[in-house]
Design an enzyme around this catalytic site. Structure first.
Site, mmCIF file in Angstrom:
data_model
loop_
_atom_site.group_PDB
_atom_site.id
_atom_site.type_symbol
_atom_site.label_atom_id
_atom_site.label_comp_id
_atom_site.label_asym_id
_atom_site.label_seq_id
_atom_site.Cartn_x
_atom_site.Cartn_y
_atom_site.Cartn_z
ATOM 1 N N TRP A 100 0.821 -1.210 0.000
ATOM 2 C CA TRP A 100 0.000 0.000 0.000
ATOM 3 C C TRP A 100 0.855 1.260 0.000
ATOM 4 O O TRP A 100 0.488 2.262 -0.614
ATOM 5 C CB TRP A 100 -0.976 -0.044 1.175
ATOM 6 C CG TRP A 100 -1.701 -1.354 1.197
ATOM 7 C CD1 TRP A 100 -1.644 -2.318 2.162
ATOM 8 C CD2 TRP A 100 -2.539 -1.890 0.158
ATOM 9 N NE1 TRP A 100 -2.397 -3.404 1.796
ATOM 10 C CE2 TRP A 100 -2.950 -3.174 0.571
ATOM 11 C CE3 TRP A 100 -2.968 -1.410 -1.078
ATOM 12 C CZ2 TRP A 100 -3.776 -3.982 -0.202
ATOM 13 C CZ3 TRP A 100 -3.791 -2.215 -1.856
ATOM 14 C CH2 TRP A 100 -4.188 -3.473 -1.416
ATOM 15 N N ASP A 167 -1.534 6.245 7.003
ATOM 16 C CA ASP A 167 -2.566 5.359 6.462
ATOM 17 C C ASP A 167 -2.788 4.273 7.509
ATOM 18 O O ASP A 167 -1.953 3.391 7.697
ATOM 19 C CB ASP A 167 -2.102 4.759 5.136
ATOM 20 C CG ASP A 167 -3.057 3.696 4.594
ATOM 21 O OD1 ASP A 167 -4.081 3.403 5.251
ATOM 22 O OD2 ASP A 167 -2.769 3.138 3.519
ATOM 23 N N LYS A 191 -12.401 -2.713 7.521
ATOM 24 C CA LYS A 191 -11.720 -3.743 8.292
ATOM 25 C C LYS A 191 -12.136 -3.709 9.762
ATOM 26 O O LYS A 191 -12.464 -4.725 10.343
ATOM 27 C CB LYS A 191 -10.204 -3.565 8.157
ATOM 28 C CG LYS A 191 -9.728 -3.614 6.698
ATOM 29 C CD LYS A 191 -8.273 -3.221 6.563
ATOM 30 C CE LYS A 191 -7.850 -3.107 5.113
ATOM 31 N NZ LYS A 191 -7.867 -4.385 4.392
#
Length: 356
Positions: A100, A167, A191
């Site tokens: 990511w 993030d 999540k």
């Protein structure tokens, strides 16, 4: 019978939230309509919308120095929005600790931003958090707090005079966070905090001022969304409704102290099962950098798929490792209980007895 879902995301939700949403799906609070059917500018929805923003800040203990944004595009759109809004023409520094961050770096480079990768664990298949030395004068410093695929996690965030961007998609609402040098903190919520289709962004007010000076299309400009309280266009209303239920659930559990304590106990149990297997199970991440959210491990190329298949027969799903790394991955987010992790560990012990 409900399965035990160890998927990395979208992931399992607390059962009481699912049941609450089911009960209100066709008739929200006895009003005769679904929350999905009413205007995002109605008083009924605004109570949900602004209530969720308020509780999100309460969970992290944030004051008026930060604004909360609900945005489309998941975490991935933030890879571009961040350099668009926050770069000043100088160097933007990134720590590359997984897929990511690699994608975020690529998006910034596409935009012509001067990117400097100050640390990377790519040569070791991202199995650890590298030593990071951010400068004091970067436009911003960027990290991903938890790496879903490889199972690593920052235990503490780097201290830097440059504005820190985090993030936190994979460990959002999973533990307390020191925001003292965080300029922007965000995550896709599918999540630990709801369903797919929504990202939550905490942005410090000085970063909003940066955005305000930028010549950007309205939908990609943080300042526009702040000024319109995340109602510039029609937001993903049902995702915000679920997010609101999640914030209430977290506070009901006792807040992030209790959530973290539970997550730590789950992770210790599962890692102990791996470490005590005499090499039958091999963890991917260095022990010091192990994630409390995503546990990546392997057996061998022959047994990994058999493990996944037999686990599914026992009602344990979502255990296949990411296609990039392979192996097995158990995501033990907030909604996974200690008892469910214990069931997984018992299955692992029996599988080892059977195939060792």
């Amino acid at each position: 019978m409900r399965k035990i879902n160890f998927s990395a995301g979208p992931s399992t939700l607390p059962l009481e939230i699912l049941e609450h949403a089911r009960n209100e799906l066709c008739d929200y609070q006895g009003k005769g309509y679904s929350i999905m059917e009413i205007s995002h500018r109605s008083k009924v929805f605004e109570e949900i919308h602004f209530g969720a923003m308020k509780r999100a800040k309460e969970i992290y203990g944030l004051d008026d120095d930060y604004e909360v944004l609900f945005l489309h595009g998941g975490a991935s759109l933030q890879f571009a929005m961040i350099p668009m809004n926050l770069s000043l023409g100088g160097i933007c520094e990134y720590a590359n600790t997984g897929v990511w961050t690699s994608k975020a770096i690529k998006e910034a480079q596409i935009l012509g931003v001067d990117v400097k990768v100050v640390a990377s664990s790519e040569d070791d298949k991202f199995n650890h958090i590298p030593n990071i030395d951010f400068s004091d004068h970067a436009d911003y410093a960027y990290i991903c707090s938890n790496n879903t695929i490889y199972g690593t996690q920052f235990k503490d965030y780097p201290k830097t005079k440059s504005p820190l961007i985090v993030d936190a998609s994979s460990d959002f609402f999973s533990k307390k966070v020191d925001f003292s040098n965080i300029a922007l903190f965000y995550g896709g919520i599918q999540k630990n905090a709801g369903i797919s289709g929504l990202s939550c962004v905490f942005i410090r007010k000085d970063m909003i001022e940066r955005s305000r000076q930028k010549k950007l299309t309205s939908m990609l400009k943080y300042a526009i969304h702040v000024e319109n309280q995340s109602l510039y266009n029609t937001p993903p209303t049902f995702a915000i409704y679920i997010f609101d239920l999640e914030t209430k659930w977290i506070l009901k559990q006792g807040g992030l102290d209790q959530i973290y304590d539970r997550n730590l106990k789950k992770a210790i149990m599962l890692y102990d099962c791996i470490d005590s297997s005499e090499g039958f199970y091999q963890g991917h991440a260095y022990k010091k950098d192990r994630s409390l959210m995503n546990v990546s491990f392997s057996i061998n190329k022959d047994l990994d798929p058999i493990f996944v298949q037999e686990a599914e027969k026992e009602g344990l799903i979502g255990l296949k490792g990411h296609r990039i790394l392979g192996g097995i991955r158990a995501s033990i987010y907030n909604a996974i209980t200690l008892e469910q992790v214990q069931i997984l560990c018992e299955f692992m012990k029996e599988f080892r007895r059977k195939y060792q």
